[in-house]
Write a protein that holds these residues in place. Structure first.
Motif, PDB file in Angstrom:
ATOM      1  N   VAL A   1      -1.888 -21.290  12.151  1.00  0.00           N
ATOM      2  CA  VAL A   1      -2.756 -20.356  11.888  1.00  0.00           C
ATOM      3  C   VAL A   1      -2.178 -18.970  12.122  1.00  0.00           C
ATOM      4  O   VAL A   1      -1.650 -18.838  13.242  1.00  0.00           O
ATOM      5  N   LYS A   2      -2.772 -17.931  11.474  1.00  0.00           N
ATOM      6  CA  LYS A   2      -2.185 -16.617  11.435  1.00  0.00           C
ATOM      7  C   LYS A   2      -2.978 -15.790  11.198  1.00  0.00           C
ATOM      8  O   LYS A   2      -4.147 -16.033  10.386  1.00  0.00           O
ATOM      9  N   LYS A   3      -3.231 -14.395  11.674  1.00  0.00           N
ATOM     10  CA  LYS A   3      -4.060 -13.337  11.193  1.00  0.00           C
ATOM     11  C   LYS A   3      -3.063 -12.124  10.764  1.00  0.00           C
ATOM     12  O   LYS A   3      -2.212 -11.716  11.545  1.00  0.00           O
ATOM     13  N   ALA A   4      -3.447 -11.812   9.600  1.00  0.00           N
ATOM     14  CA  ALA A   4      -2.671 -10.443   8.908  1.00  0.00           C
ATOM     15  C   ALA A   4      -3.472  -9.354   9.061  1.00  0.00           C
ATOM     16  O   ALA A   4      -4.723  -9.510   8.574  1.00  0.00           O
ATOM     17  N   TYR A   5      -3.144  -8.268   9.130  1.00  0.00           N
ATOM     18  CA  TYR A   5      -3.682  -6.969   9.131  1.00  0.00           C
ATOM     19  C   TYR A   5      -2.860  -6.250   8.201  1.00  0.00           C
ATOM     20  O   TYR A   5      -1.809  -6.215   7.969  1.00  0.00           O
ATOM     21  N   PHE A   6      -3.583  -5.761   7.126  1.00  0.00           N
ATOM     22  CA  PHE A   6      -3.189  -4.653   6.059  1.00  0.00           C
ATOM     23  C   PHE A   6      -3.691  -3.503   6.188  1.00  0.00           C
ATOM     24  O   PHE A   6      -4.942  -3.021   6.190  1.00  0.00           O
ATOM     25  N   PHE A   7      -2.942  -2.415   6.189  1.00  0.00           N
ATOM     26  CA  PHE A   7      -3.197  -0.947   6.535  1.00  0.00           C
ATOM     27  C   PHE A   7      -2.742  -0.228   5.560  1.00  0.00           C
ATOM     28  O   PHE A   7      -1.806  -0.256   4.565  1.00  0.00           O
ATOM     29  N   ARG A   8      -3.721   0.623   5.138  1.00  0.00           N
ATOM     30  CA  ARG A   8      -3.543   1.856   4.085  1.00  0.00           C
ATOM     31  C   ARG A   8      -3.956   3.281   4.789  1.00  0.00           C
ATOM     32  O   ARG A   8      -4.830   3.253   5.543  1.00  0.00           O
ATOM     33  N   ALA A   9      -3.410   4.170   4.165  1.00  0.00           N
ATOM     34  CA  ALA A   9      -3.837   5.623   4.592  1.00  0.00           C
ATOM     35  C   ALA A   9      -4.156   6.307   3.055  1.00  0.00           C
ATOM     36  O   ALA A   9      -3.566   6.138   2.201  1.00  0.00           O
ATOM     37  N   VAL A  10      -5.524   6.720   3.292  1.00  0.00           N
ATOM     38  CA  VAL A  10      -6.206   7.296   2.072  1.00  0.00           C
ATOM     39  C   VAL A  10      -6.709   8.578   2.355  1.00  0.00           C
ATOM     40  O   VAL A  10      -7.153   8.925   3.307  1.00  0.00           O
ATOM     41  N   THR A  11      -6.505   9.575   1.160  1.00  0.00           N
ATOM     42  CA  THR A  11      -6.793  10.840   1.470  1.00  0.00           C
ATOM     43  C   THR A  11      -8.175  10.830   1.429  1.00  0.00           C
ATOM     44  O   THR A  11      -8.939   9.986   0.848  1.00  0.00           O
ATOM     45  N   PHE A  12      -8.947  12.085   1.763  1.00  0.00           N
ATOM     46  CA  PHE A  12     -10.331  12.561   1.540  1.00  0.00           C
ATOM     47  C   PHE A  12     -10.605  12.510  -0.193  1.00  0.00           C
ATOM     48  O   PHE A  12     -11.714  12.507  -0.492  1.00  0.00           O
ATOM     49  N   THR A  13      -9.563  12.671  -0.907  1.00  0.00           N
ATOM     50  CA  THR A  13      -9.864  12.450  -2.563  1.00  0.00           C
ATOM     51  C   THR A  13      -9.424  11.349  -2.905  1.00  0.00           C
ATOM     52  O   THR A  13      -9.459  11.268  -4.309  1.00  0.00           O
ATOM     53  N   GLU A  14      -9.488  10.048  -2.129  1.00  0.00           N
ATOM     54  CA  GLU A  14      -9.296   8.857  -2.413  1.00  0.00           C
ATOM     55  C   GLU A  14      -8.146   8.373  -3.156  1.00  0.00           C
ATOM     56  O   GLU A  14      -7.869   7.430  -3.697  1.00  0.00           O
ATOM     57  N   GLU A  15      -7.013   9.206  -2.659  1.00  0.00           N
ATOM     58  CA  GLU A  15      -5.584   8.796  -3.053  1.00  0.00           C
ATOM     59  C   GLU A  15      -5.053   7.926  -1.931  1.00  0.00           C
ATOM     60  O   GLU A  15      -5.077   8.537  -0.945  1.00  0.00           O
ATOM     61  N   VAL A  16      -4.276   6.954  -2.113  1.00  0.00           N
ATOM     62  CA  VAL A  16      -3.428   6.128  -1.251  1.00  0.00           C
ATOM     63  C   VAL A  16      -2.158   6.840  -1.087  1.00  0.00           C
ATOM     64  O   VAL A  16      -1.553   6.907  -2.095  1.00  0.00           O
ATOM     65  N   VAL A  17      -1.878   7.118   0.173  1.00  0.00           N
ATOM     66  CA  VAL A  17      -0.702   7.696   0.311  1.00  0.00           C
ATOM     67  C   VAL A  17       0.244   7.089   1.044  1.00  0.00           C
ATOM     68  O   VAL A  17       1.263   7.349   1.318  1.00  0.00           O
ATOM     69  N   ALA A  18      -0.361   5.924   1.892  1.00  0.00           N
ATOM     70  CA  ALA A  18       0.731   4.876   2.499  1.00  0.00           C
ATOM     71  C   ALA A  18      -0.027   3.572   2.540  1.00  0.00           C
ATOM     72  O   ALA A  18      -1.088   3.608   2.603  1.00  0.00           O
ATOM     73  N   GLU A  19       0.933   2.631   2.151  1.00  0.00           N
ATOM     74  CA  GLU A  19       0.642   1.369   2.110  1.00  0.00           C
ATOM     75  C   GLU A  19       1.679   0.497   2.936  1.00  0.00           C
ATOM     76  O   GLU A  19       2.846   0.560   2.581  1.00  0.00           O
TER      77      GLU A  19
END
Length: 154
Positions: free
Chosen positions: A96-114
């Motif tokens: 059993v494992k737990k995965a964490y998925f991180f994103r950085a999103v601008t206030f204008t809804e653009e994903v700038v880091a994944e």
């Protein structure tokens, strides 16, 4: 989003959406952005292993509905962006494992880091609090590597 907010869905299915993403008094993020971010993550999760429907990482009985969770993490007002995190518990040939998925999103809804998912194994003996705290530290480290250091809502 339509699945987790459907009237027949249990309240736990929409808990993180309502309390970590769409609360009009706090996060107030749009459902379209949730879908745009969650659908590719859900596809990645399917490739990791089978979903787990029991308490994990020392969780109490009844905590299994929270084996998947997501929403806003930290807000960097100066940089006009926020980090978001989604989690999924799965089982593969190693356990059993737990995965964490991180994103950085601008206030204008653009994903700038994944970033690549960070995965914790239940066999390592960490409880859910330790895993959560470590994941929060890790996303802040990733943000700092990008130059985002003025977290104002952490």
């Amino acid at each position: 989003m339509a699945e987790i907010t459907h009237p027949d869905a249990p309240p736990t299915a929409r808990f993180s959406y309502e309390n970590g993403w769409a609360d009009p008094e706090q996060e107030n993020q749009p459902p379209e952005l949730w879908d745009r971010l969650v659908i590719p993550i859900a596809e990645q999760v399917q490739d990791l292993g089978e979903p787990v429907d029991r308490p994990v990482f020392g969780g109490a009985d009844g905590s299994e509905p929270f084996n998947s969770f997501g929403g806003m993490q930290d807000v960097y007002f100066q940089d006009e962006l926020f980090t978001a995190v989604w989690t999924a518990v799965f089982e593969d040939e190693e356990g059993v494992k737990k995965a964490y998925f991180f994103r950085a999103v601008t206030f204008t809804e653009e994903v700038v880091a994944e970033w690549e998912p960070i995965v914790y194994a239940e066999a390592d003996g960490l409880d859910f609090n330790q895993v959560s705290e470590d994941a929060a530290d890790r996303v802040r480290e990733l943000a700092a590597e990008e130059g985002w250091t003025e977290c104002e809502r952490c």
